[in-house]
Design an enzyme around this catalytic site. Sequence first.
Site, PDB file in Angstrom:
ATOM      1  N   GLU A 185      43.403  48.075  37.643  1.00 30.29           N
ATOM      2  CA  GLU A 185      42.995  47.765  38.700  1.00 30.29           C
ATOM      3  C   GLU A 185      44.305  48.315  39.731  1.00 30.29           C
ATOM      4  OE1 GLU A 185      39.482  44.626  38.901  1.00 30.29           O
ATOM      5  OE2 GLU A 185      41.415  44.022  38.057  1.00 30.29           O
ATOM      6  N   GLU A 239      37.828  42.585  30.968  1.00 26.21           N
ATOM      7  CA  GLU A 239      37.472  41.009  31.236  1.00 26.21           C
ATOM      8  C   GLU A 239      36.106  40.476  30.830  1.00 26.21           C
ATOM      9  OE1 GLU A 239      40.113  42.848  34.316  1.00 26.21           O
ATOM     10  OE2 GLU A 239      38.504  43.610  33.134  1.00 26.21           O
TER      11      GLU A 239
END
Length: 695
Positions: A105, A125
Amino acid sequence: MTAEYQVHGAVAVITLNNPPVNGMGLATRTAAVAGIERALADDAVRAIVITGAGKAFSGGADIREFNSPKALAEPSLHTFIATAESSTKPVVAAIHTICMGGGLELSLGCHYRVALPGAKIALPEVKLGLLPGAGGTQRLPRVLGLEQALSMIVTGEPVLSEKLADTPLFDRVFEPGADLVASAVAFAEGIADLRPLPKVRDRSVDHPHAEAVLHYAREQARARARGYPAPLECIATVGASVTMPFDDGMKFERERFMHLIQSTESKALRHAFFAERVAGKVPDVPADTPLRAMTSAAVVGAGMMGVGITMNFLNAGIPVVVLETSQPALDKGLASLRKLYDNAVAKGKLKPEQLQQRLALVSGTLAYADLAQADIVVEAVFENLAVKQAVFRELDAVMKPGAILATNTSTLDVDALAAVTTRPQDVLGLHFFSPAHVMKLLEIVRGEHTATDVLATALALSKKLRKTGVVARVCDGFIGNRMIEQYSRQAGFLLEEGALPAQVDAAIERFGFAMGPFRMADLAGNDIGLAIRQRRAVEQPDLAYSKTANLLCAMGRLGQKTGAGWYDYRAGDRTPYPSSEVDAMVNAYSAQMGLVRRAISDDEIVERLVYALVNEGARIVEEGIALRASDIDMVYLTGYGFPPYRGGPMFYADTVGLPRVLAAIERYAAGRHGEAWTPAPLLVTLAAEGRNFTS
């Protein structure tokens, strides 16, 4: 645990340095943001490179700060990414080895991304019951397109950087062996004056059939991930990258992330994540304990377990000598080994050359003397104490000094085996689970005299074999099988009282177990349970069991291996088909016992099976057989098919509430076979004090 700042010509290089995977903890985020601000204030700096020290760009968040104030303290990960993205000088992410989670990210918030081949790129995640919460669901589709981004985010699986070289994710993937920093600096110098600075957020996600793709993904997630809310939430947030402006999509992502992080399923998966990491830590075994050599192995017994154990060593590149008592038995075992490897090749899980490499590492023998030079020997013979003691006497006589003598016993006294040797310090249990080449759990049983370096070596070996090693002390059944016996006893009592095998299995499988107790017994072999009950009849004659399992064995129904057990099986088909013959036996036995059969709800079935595990687990923790309650959870998550999204039996009890669990146990203690439900003292204490197993 910070970030280093250097200047190479006109390029500032910020190196994340927080071993082992450059997790972006508060100190690292603070230093990195300060580095960007320093570079922006320096007129001599024209571009910025962010990279990672050691063996990772960044693995994402620093797990040591999970559930602590530092995780959300400023500068947060969002602030770090926003600082890079809003920089007035180009920021280049120089990626190598590992770029996952928040690390990916961050790179997506940079203006440019360059990489070495072989880097693992992932947003994992979902495996913690979450979704990428720092822009991953909005930015990744903008560089990879809807379908590929959706696949990566919903599965959490890594993709190698070179496979993404032709996508907008990377501006350049360098040649193998390139100096990453030097190459990234040269790249940064080349784009330093280009304007406007490209931002992933400014790209759009275009797909002519976006809704159809999302619909298909939802259907797949519902079918494959029952009980897991995160995959569907991932799909919804990725869908927002198509239908919403970037800022709105980010708000939606944050909302869904906060929803998931509070969910029981995510808490359970995060509990399991940390439980696995702490399982290998034993207070009196320092991390720097010297390890014994582990370059060769021997296995005694070439049955199903022996073959599976042998495969584990071969897959780790460790040569194995297999001992059997007769040539036909040895030939049969080695043929089974070859068949398992041939099947793996046929399924594309193993390359033909790998098969040959592994088979070249195994040899067979009928003589104990041929095992003498092995660093470790694992006994995997019939589950009988006298038989195993005879094997250990032979091993003691021939094995070299310092060799580790391990038993694969699932219930027997490891100290009684060590006692027949002159080297009890070298003896321990290595309880593999069937099928041993597949199941992840390795129960490491520490005997009274097991040496510290032997235990440390076994823990290191578990990692080399790609197993989850959990340490147990000696007792009948250790952790897993001691608990499963209470579970199985309740399953038998349920049959007597009104349930049938298919109903019991269906109820616990709907709860999330991979397999119910009767299907599990058929897979393992009903004769194994019979042998344990026969031993119990001598050692603990007052311990009650349902006689239905004994009657089943008397009918010759030993499970899948005989084509009939609690269920019927057809040739070449492992599907369990309910058996009218078994149902008739169960009903007849209830009548013989004078029991009036009653309707039993699925809720009662689940409560009795799961709470039986919890109650016995509490005793195991209190007695010190398990080091911690989370170790019990790891045993059941990795060896017994307990649903991961429920966190294991002890964590599940915490989520239900221990007072409520105790109340149910006390209710059952007042009923039939109430002696099986005497509440564990630890459970009573924790419930009274408002504490739980996790705390």
